[in-house]
Motif scaffolding. Structure first.
Motif, short mmCIF file in Angstrom:
data_model
loop_
_atom_site.label_atom_id
_atom_site.label_comp_id
_atom_site.label_asym_id
_atom_site.label_seq_id
_atom_site.Cartn_x
_atom_site.Cartn_y
_atom_site.Cartn_z
N TYR A 1 9.97 -64.03 104.51
CA TYR A 1 10.19 -62.58 104.42
C TYR A 1 8.96 -61.95 103.80
O TYR A 1 8.24 -62.58 103.03
CB TYR A 1 11.41 -62.27 103.54
CG TYR A 1 12.69 -62.86 104.10
CD1 TYR A 1 13.48 -62.13 104.99
CD2 TYR A 1 13.10 -64.14 103.74
CE1 TYR A 1 14.64 -62.67 105.52
CE2 TYR A 1 14.26 -64.68 104.26
CZ TYR A 1 15.02 -63.95 105.14
OH TYR A 1 16.16 -64.49 105.66
N GLU A 2 8.74 -60.67 104.16
CA GLU A 2 7.65 -59.95 103.53
C GLU A 2 8.08 -58.56 103.11
O GLU A 2 9.13 -58.07 103.54
CB GLU A 2 6.43 -59.92 104.44
CG GLU A 2 6.68 -59.44 105.83
CD GLU A 2 5.47 -59.68 106.73
OE1 GLU A 2 5.08 -58.74 107.43
OE2 GLU A 2 4.94 -60.82 106.72
N ILE A 3 7.28 -57.97 102.27
CA ILE A 3 7.59 -56.62 101.78
C ILE A 3 7.67 -55.67 102.97
O ILE A 3 6.83 -55.72 103.88
CB ILE A 3 6.51 -56.18 100.75
CG1 ILE A 3 6.65 -57.03 99.48
CG2 ILE A 3 6.62 -54.70 100.44
CD1 ILE A 3 5.51 -56.90 98.51
N GLY A 4 8.68 -54.85 102.98
CA GLY A 4 8.89 -53.92 104.09
C GLY A 4 9.93 -54.38 105.09
O GLY A 4 10.43 -53.58 105.89
N ASP A 5 10.29 -55.67 105.05
CA ASP A 5 11.34 -56.16 105.96
C ASP A 5 12.67 -55.48 105.65
O ASP A 5 13.01 -55.26 104.48
CB ASP A 5 11.54 -57.68 105.78
CG ASP A 5 10.49 -58.50 106.51
OD1 ASP A 5 9.75 -57.93 107.33
OD2 ASP A 5 10.43 -59.73 106.24
N HIS A 6 13.41 -55.17 106.71
CA HIS A 6 14.77 -54.70 106.54
C HIS A 6 15.70 -55.90 106.61
O HIS A 6 15.55 -56.75 107.50
CB HIS A 6 15.15 -53.70 107.65
CG HIS A 6 14.43 -52.39 107.54
ND1 HIS A 6 14.82 -51.26 108.22
CD2 HIS A 6 13.35 -52.03 106.79
CE1 HIS A 6 14.02 -50.27 107.91
NE2 HIS A 6 13.11 -50.70 107.07
N VAL A 7 16.63 -55.96 105.68
CA VAL A 7 17.54 -57.12 105.64
C VAL A 7 18.99 -56.68 105.43
O VAL A 7 19.26 -55.62 104.87
CB VAL A 7 17.16 -58.12 104.51
CG1 VAL A 7 15.84 -58.80 104.80
CG2 VAL A 7 17.13 -57.44 103.15
N VAL A 8 19.89 -57.54 105.90
CA VAL A 8 21.31 -57.40 105.66
C VAL A 8 21.71 -58.56 104.76
O VAL A 8 21.23 -59.68 104.94
CB VAL A 8 22.09 -57.45 106.99
CG1 VAL A 8 23.56 -57.73 106.77
CG2 VAL A 8 21.91 -56.15 107.76
N CYS A 9 22.57 -58.29 103.79
CA CYS A 9 23.02 -59.37 102.91
C CYS A 9 24.25 -60.06 103.49
O CYS A 9 25.07 -59.43 104.14
CB CYS A 9 23.37 -58.81 101.53
SG CYS A 9 21.96 -58.11 100.67
#
Ligand SMILES: [Zn+2]
Ligand SMILES: [Zn+2]
Length: 377
Positions: free
Chosen positions: A85-93
């Motif tokens: 993962y990198e900064i700026g990625d959109h993620v769902v928990c």
């Protein structure tokens, strides 16, 4: 850093929550992400019955705790060993962190991760310990490794899935719990076949997703049941071919008249024994009854044992829709973007963190499919 979060100090508050205010909005200290963790700027977190079960005490958790698990946001900081993962990625928990090393994880059943279940039970992070602190409390627990009713959250990379950036956060959040649990129960757990008949008992967020899943699977009949007839219009819009009030005295006969002998697959999504009882009774000989709800642990479901052998009946449990989140969430999002999963219809309303107690009143009263808190950070 500081974060504003919804904290539950005590379970079992009286309703309405708008008056008893079980959740208080507090400013907490949030630690830096550890090696395999990320810091997420939370953008949207859905209100789910699993949160409500902690508030009303039917599924006890250690207190105090920051609730919220159906969360989505943007990564703003990564731990030293994070590579995927990198900064700026959109993620769902996802609400069961999966370690990848225990036997269920190695068997491809991350929903049953033993390490994740243990850390969820103690309200800790899967890597151990806590990342939240308040001035008043020695320990602040995390609900399901997420603690998503907060402007920011530190979350394990074992608890997130990367998602497309072009979907609004308040919609993509719903994929993290309601969508994978409801659709997964139909597709992964029960493996509904095209042409088979399906009934769904309970038309909350999970049940409505189960209806969409049954339509996707090509079910020939999709029967929606609930005690609240206000939910029938949306159920029909999402694919239900018939609706029944499950509190009617002759409900079992009515469904068995409608689909001769009962349905091939019945799904209980309400998390109460009477719903499971109806689900089992309207399942036909040779059919499968799947339970997705989480009833009070003290409540027991009884049925005539002879039916298992004499009718070759199957009873299944489905946790998180037997999903592999990294596989299934992107898959379901793809179907959504193709217009084949109308998840937008489930979003009843958005609200601010300050209105969260009123939101849980609406959820408890069964007025909403999905209410989502959006953060104005
Ligand atoms: Zn949930
Ligand atoms: Zn595991």
């Amino acid at each position: 850093m500081k974060t504003r979060a919804a904290v539950l100090h005590e379970m079992g508050a009286t309703t309405p929550y708008s008056e008893s205010k079980p959740l208080t909005i507090e400013t907490l200290d949030l630690s830096e992400p550890q090696e395999n963790e990320v810091l997420i700027k939370i953008k949207a977190t859905g209100l789910c019955h699993s949160d409500l079960s902690v508030i009303n005490g039917s599924r006890p958790r250690p207190m105090p705790m920051v609730l919220g698990h159906e969360a989505a946001g943007e990564i703003v900081q990564i731990g030293d060993r994070v590579t995927d993962y990198e900064i700026g990625d959109h993620v769902v928990c996802t609400f069961i962190p999966s370690c990848g090393h225990c036997i269920p994880c190695k068997e491809g059943r991350p929903a049953l991760c033993e390490t994740g279940a243990a850390s969820n039970a103690t309200g800790e992070m899967i890597e151990g310990g806590y990342r939240l602190q308040s001035e008043k409390d020695d320990v602040m627990h995390h609900l399901l490794g997420v603690a998503g009713f907060s402007d920011y959250a530190v979350v394990s990379t074992n608890s997130i899935v990367k998602v497309d950036k072009d979907i609004p956060f308040e919609k993509v959040a719903i994929f993290g719990c309601a969508v994978i649990t409801g659709i997964g129960a139909v597709i992964n757990t029960a493996r509904v076949r095209s042409g088979s008949t399906v009934a769904v008992i309970g038309l909350g967020g999970i049940g409505l997703n189960a209806i969409m899943g049954a339509k996707l699977a090509g079910a020939s009949e999709i029967i929606a049941l609930d005690i609240n007839e206000d939910k029938f219009d949306l159920a029909k819009k999402l694919g239900a071919t018939a609706v029944f009030n499950s509190s009617d005295d002759n409900i079992v006969e009515a469904v068995k008249d409608y689909v001769q002998g009962g349905v091939d697959f019945a799904f209980e999504t309400a998390g109460v024994v009477p719903a499971m009882d109806v689900a089992y009774k309207i399942t036909k000989r040779g059919g499968t009854t799947t339970s997705t709800g989480l009833p009070d642990p003290k409540h027991e479901f009884a049925f005539p044992q002879v039916t298992l052998a004499a009718e070759e009946r199957t009873i299944k449990g489905s946790y998180v829709g037997s999903c592999v989140p990294d596989r299934d969430i992107p898959h379901f999002i793809k179907l959504y973007k193709q217009g084949r999963l109308p998840v937008d219809e489930l979003l009843t309303d958005t609200l601010s963190l300050d209105d969260i107690n009123e939101g849980f009143d609406r959820l408890a009263r069964g007025e909403a499919a999905r209410l989502v808190v959006t953060m104005d950070n």
